[in-house]
Design a protein around this motif. Structure first.
Motif, PDB file in Angstrom:
ATOM      1  N   LYS A  11     -58.113 -58.583 -15.591  1.00  0.00           N
ATOM      2  CA  LYS A  11     -57.489 -58.943 -14.323  1.00  0.00           C
ATOM      3  C   LYS A  11     -56.077 -59.440 -14.607  1.00  0.00           C
ATOM      4  CE  LYS A  11     -61.744 -60.146 -11.993  1.00  0.00           C
ATOM      5  NZ  LYS A  11     -62.527 -61.197 -11.335  1.00  0.00           N
ATOM      6  N   ILE A  12     -55.125 -58.946 -13.801  1.00  0.00           N
ATOM      7  CA  ILE A  12     -53.729 -59.315 -13.994  1.00  0.00           C
ATOM      8  C   ILE A  12     -53.249 -60.269 -12.905  1.00  0.00           C
ATOM      9  CG2 ILE A  12     -51.363 -58.457 -14.236  1.00  0.00           C
ATOM     10  CD1 ILE A  12     -53.348 -57.653 -16.521  1.00  0.00           C
ATOM     11  N   ALA A  34     -46.072 -53.458 -18.684  1.00  0.00           N
ATOM     12  CA  ALA A  34     -45.279 -53.503 -17.460  1.00  0.00           C
ATOM     13  C   ALA A  34     -46.041 -52.755 -16.371  1.00  0.00           C
ATOM     14  CB  ALA A  34     -43.910 -52.864 -17.686  1.00  0.00           C
ATOM     15  N   ILE A  35     -46.252 -53.420 -15.241  1.00  0.00           N
ATOM     16  CA  ILE A  35     -47.010 -52.836 -14.132  1.00  0.00           C
ATOM     17  C   ILE A  35     -46.052 -52.635 -12.961  1.00  0.00           C
ATOM     18  CG2 ILE A  35     -48.955 -53.166 -12.553  1.00  0.00           C
ATOM     19  CD1 ILE A  35     -49.865 -55.246 -14.869  1.00  0.00           C
ATOM     20  N   PHE A  36     -46.127 -51.464 -12.348  1.00  0.00           N
ATOM     21  CA  PHE A  36     -45.233 -51.112 -11.245  1.00  0.00           C
ATOM     22  C   PHE A  36     -46.040 -50.607 -10.060  1.00  0.00           C
ATOM     23  CE2 PHE A  36     -42.993 -50.351 -15.207  1.00  0.00           C
ATOM     24  CZ  PHE A  36     -41.808 -51.053 -15.013  1.00  0.00           C
ATOM     25  N   ARG A  37     -45.537 -50.891  -8.851  1.00  0.00           N
ATOM     26  CA  ARG A  37     -46.093 -50.304  -7.637  1.00  0.00           C
ATOM     27  C   ARG A  37     -44.957 -49.564  -6.941  1.00  0.00           C
ATOM     28  NH1 ARG A  37     -48.175 -52.817  -2.143  1.00  0.00           N
ATOM     29  NH2 ARG A  37     -47.149 -54.659  -2.968  1.00  0.00           N
ATOM     30  N   THR A  38     -45.176 -48.291  -6.647  1.00  0.00           N
ATOM     31  CA  THR A  38     -44.169 -47.497  -5.951  1.00  0.00           C
ATOM     32  C   THR A  38     -44.291 -47.734  -4.445  1.00  0.00           C
ATOM     33  OG1 THR A  38     -45.661 -45.594  -5.974  1.00  0.00           O
ATOM     34  CG2 THR A  38     -44.056 -45.735  -7.767  1.00  0.00           C
ATOM     35  N   TYR A  39     -43.295 -47.265  -3.691  1.00  0.00           N
ATOM     36  CA  TYR A  39     -43.323 -47.474  -2.236  1.00  0.00           C
ATOM     37  C   TYR A  39     -44.533 -46.862  -1.569  1.00  0.00           C
ATOM     38  CZ  TYR A  39     -38.993 -49.917  -1.305  1.00  0.00           C
ATOM     39  OH  TYR A  39     -38.023 -50.870  -1.222  1.00  0.00           O
ATOM     40  N   ASP A  40     -45.087 -45.793  -2.158  1.00  0.00           N
ATOM     41  CA  ASP A  40     -46.275 -45.183  -1.555  1.00  0.00           C
ATOM     42  C   ASP A  40     -47.568 -45.873  -1.974  1.00  0.00           C
ATOM     43  OD1 ASP A  40     -46.544 -44.303  -4.152  1.00  0.00           O
ATOM     44  OD2 ASP A  40     -46.450 -42.170  -3.663  1.00  0.00           O
ATOM     45  N   GLY A  41     -47.465 -46.982  -2.709  1.00  0.00           N
ATOM     46  CA  GLY A  41     -48.629 -47.792  -3.062  1.00  0.00           C
ATOM     47  C   GLY A  41     -49.276 -47.471  -4.396  1.00  0.00           C
ATOM     48  N   LEU A  43     -50.003 -47.474  -8.309  1.00  0.00           N
ATOM     49  CA  LEU A  43     -49.799 -48.425  -9.401  1.00  0.00           C
ATOM     50  C   LEU A  43     -49.725 -47.679 -10.724  1.00  0.00           C
ATOM     51  CD1 LEU A  43     -52.284 -51.234  -8.379  1.00  0.00           C
ATOM     52  CD2 LEU A  43     -49.796 -51.450  -8.508  1.00  0.00           C
ATOM     53  N   PHE A  44     -48.853 -48.151 -11.593  1.00  0.00           N
ATOM     54  CA  PHE A  44     -48.687 -47.579 -12.923  1.00  0.00           C
ATOM     55  C   PHE A  44     -48.546 -48.717 -13.927  1.00  0.00           C
ATOM     56  CE2 PHE A  44     -46.931 -44.571  -9.899  1.00  0.00           C
ATOM     57  CZ  PHE A  44     -47.555 -43.391 -10.273  1.00  0.00           C
ATOM     58  N   ALA A  45     -49.025 -48.484 -15.142  1.00  0.00           N
ATOM     59  CA  ALA A  45     -48.878 -49.474 -16.209  1.00  0.00           C
ATOM     60  C   ALA A  45     -48.408 -48.757 -17.472  1.00  0.00           C
ATOM     61  CB  ALA A  45     -50.197 -50.193 -16.461  1.00  0.00           C
ATOM     62  N   ILE A  46     -47.337 -49.292 -18.063  1.00  0.00           N
ATOM     63  CA  ILE A  46     -46.777 -48.737 -19.301  1.00  0.00           C
ATOM     64  C   ILE A  46     -46.514 -49.882 -20.272  1.00  0.00           C
ATOM     65  CG2 ILE A  46     -45.713 -46.770 -18.111  1.00  0.00           C
ATOM     66  CD1 ILE A  46     -42.987 -48.220 -18.424  1.00  0.00           C
ATOM     67  N   ASP A  47     -46.261 -49.528 -21.507  1.00  0.00           N
ATOM     68  CA  ASP A  47     -45.878 -50.516 -22.513  1.00  0.00           C
ATOM     69  C   ASP A  47     -44.586 -51.191 -22.060  1.00  0.00           C
ATOM     70  OD1 ASP A  47     -45.462 -51.939 -24.870  1.00  0.00           O
ATOM     71  OD2 ASP A  47     -45.952 -50.235 -26.147  1.00  0.00           O
ATOM     72  N   GLY A 105     -61.198 -55.087  -5.406  1.00  0.00           N
ATOM     73  CA  GLY A 105     -61.005 -56.155  -4.423  1.00  0.00           C
ATOM     74  C   GLY A 105     -59.516 -56.203  -4.130  1.00  0.00           C
ATOM     75  N   ASP A 106     -58.888 -57.313  -4.424  1.00  0.00           N
ATOM     76  CA  ASP A 106     -57.437 -57.422  -4.274  1.00  0.00           C
ATOM     77  C   ASP A 106     -56.745 -57.596  -5.626  1.00  0.00           C
ATOM     78  OD1 ASP A 106     -54.954 -57.673  -2.868  1.00  0.00           O
ATOM     79  OD2 ASP A 106     -55.070 -59.841  -3.152  1.00  0.00           O
ATOM     80  N   MET A 107     -57.514 -57.523  -6.719  1.00  0.00           N
ATOM     81  CA  MET A 107     -56.950 -57.795  -8.042  1.00  0.00           C
ATOM     82  C   MET A 107     -56.530 -56.524  -8.764  1.00  0.00           C
ATOM     83  SD  MET A 107     -56.854 -61.042  -8.501  1.00  0.00           S
ATOM     84  CE  MET A 107     -56.545 -61.169 -10.247  1.00  0.00           C
ATOM     85  N   VAL A 108     -55.312 -56.560  -9.310  1.00  0.00           N
ATOM     86  CA  VAL A 108     -54.835 -55.470 -10.174  1.00  0.00           C
ATOM     87  C   VAL A 108     -55.470 -55.693 -11.536  1.00  0.00           C
ATOM     88  CG1 VAL A 108     -52.832 -54.451 -11.303  1.00  0.00           C
ATOM     89  CG2 VAL A 108     -52.669 -55.216  -8.929  1.00  0.00           C
ATOM     90  N   GLU A 109     -56.035 -54.629 -12.098  1.00  0.00           N
ATOM     91  CA  GLU A 109     -56.636 -54.674 -13.418  1.00  0.00           C
ATOM     92  C   GLU A 109     -56.046 -53.568 -14.290  1.00  0.00           C
ATOM     93  OE1 GLU A 109     -61.063 -56.321 -12.138  1.00  0.00           O
ATOM     94  OE2 GLU A 109     -60.853 -54.257 -12.806  1.00  0.00           O
ATOM     95  N   VAL A 110     -55.879 -53.892 -15.562  1.00  0.00           N
ATOM     96  CA  VAL A 110     -55.373 -52.926 -16.538  1.00  0.00           C
ATOM     97  C   VAL A 110     -56.400 -52.802 -17.646  1.00  0.00           C
ATOM     98  CG1 VAL A 110     -53.549 -52.446 -18.227  1.00  0.00           C
ATOM     99  CG2 VAL A 110     -52.961 -53.403 -16.006  1.00  0.00           C
ATOM    100  N   CYS A 111     -56.612 -51.591 -18.103  1.00  0.00           N
ATOM    101  CA  CYS A 111     -57.588 -51.332 -19.151  1.00  0.00           C
ATOM    102  C   CYS A 111     -56.976 -51.651 -20.520  1.00  0.00           C
ATOM    103  CB  CYS A 111     -58.039 -49.871 -19.125  1.00  0.00           C
ATOM    104  SG  CYS A 111     -59.331 -49.509 -20.317  1.00  0.00           S
TER     105      CYS A 111
END
Length: 113
Positions: A11-12, A34-41, A43-47, A105-111
């Motif tokens: 959980k982030i 680094a976690i990003f959300r684009t305008y269309d919703g 989510l992306f996660a990169i180093d 739920g409402d939580m952003v999670e990263v693997c």
């Protein structure tokens, strides 16, 4: 593809804390992500480490697109990376690692592979 039964999801933050077109840095296992959300919703996660400069700054990058490709530009030297694949669109053979990301739920999670 990540096996969701054996993957370790961390959980982030609440999704509302990842503002559109902005980055959020987080520690996932021993990796800065680094976690990003684009305008269309999406989510992306990169180093978070810029592979060219070697600094952990990608979460401060400039989010945009090239055509239909969601991108982030390094805040240091402005190389542009595909948020889906991590591939650098400006320098052949350079890439950042990507991470599976989801909302539960409402939580952003990263693997944390």
């Amino acid at each position: 593809m990540t096996d969701t039964l054996t993957a370790r999801w961390e959980k982030i933050c609440p999704q509302r804390h990842v503002e559109p077109e902005r980055g959020v840095a987080a520690l996932v296992g021993d990796a800065q992500v680094a976690i990003f959300r684009t305008y269309d919703g999406q989510l992306f996660a990169i180093d978070n480490r810029d592979p060219i400069a070697g600094a952990n700054v990608m979460s401060r990058g400039i989010v945009g697109s090239r055509g239909d490709v969601p991108t982030v530009a390094s805040p240091l030297h402005k190389e542009v990376y595909d948020l889906r694949t991590g591939e650098c669109l400006d320098v052949a053979g350079v890439a950042v690692r990507t991470f599976p990301v989801r909302v539960r739920g409402d939580m952003v999670e990263v693997c944390a592979r």
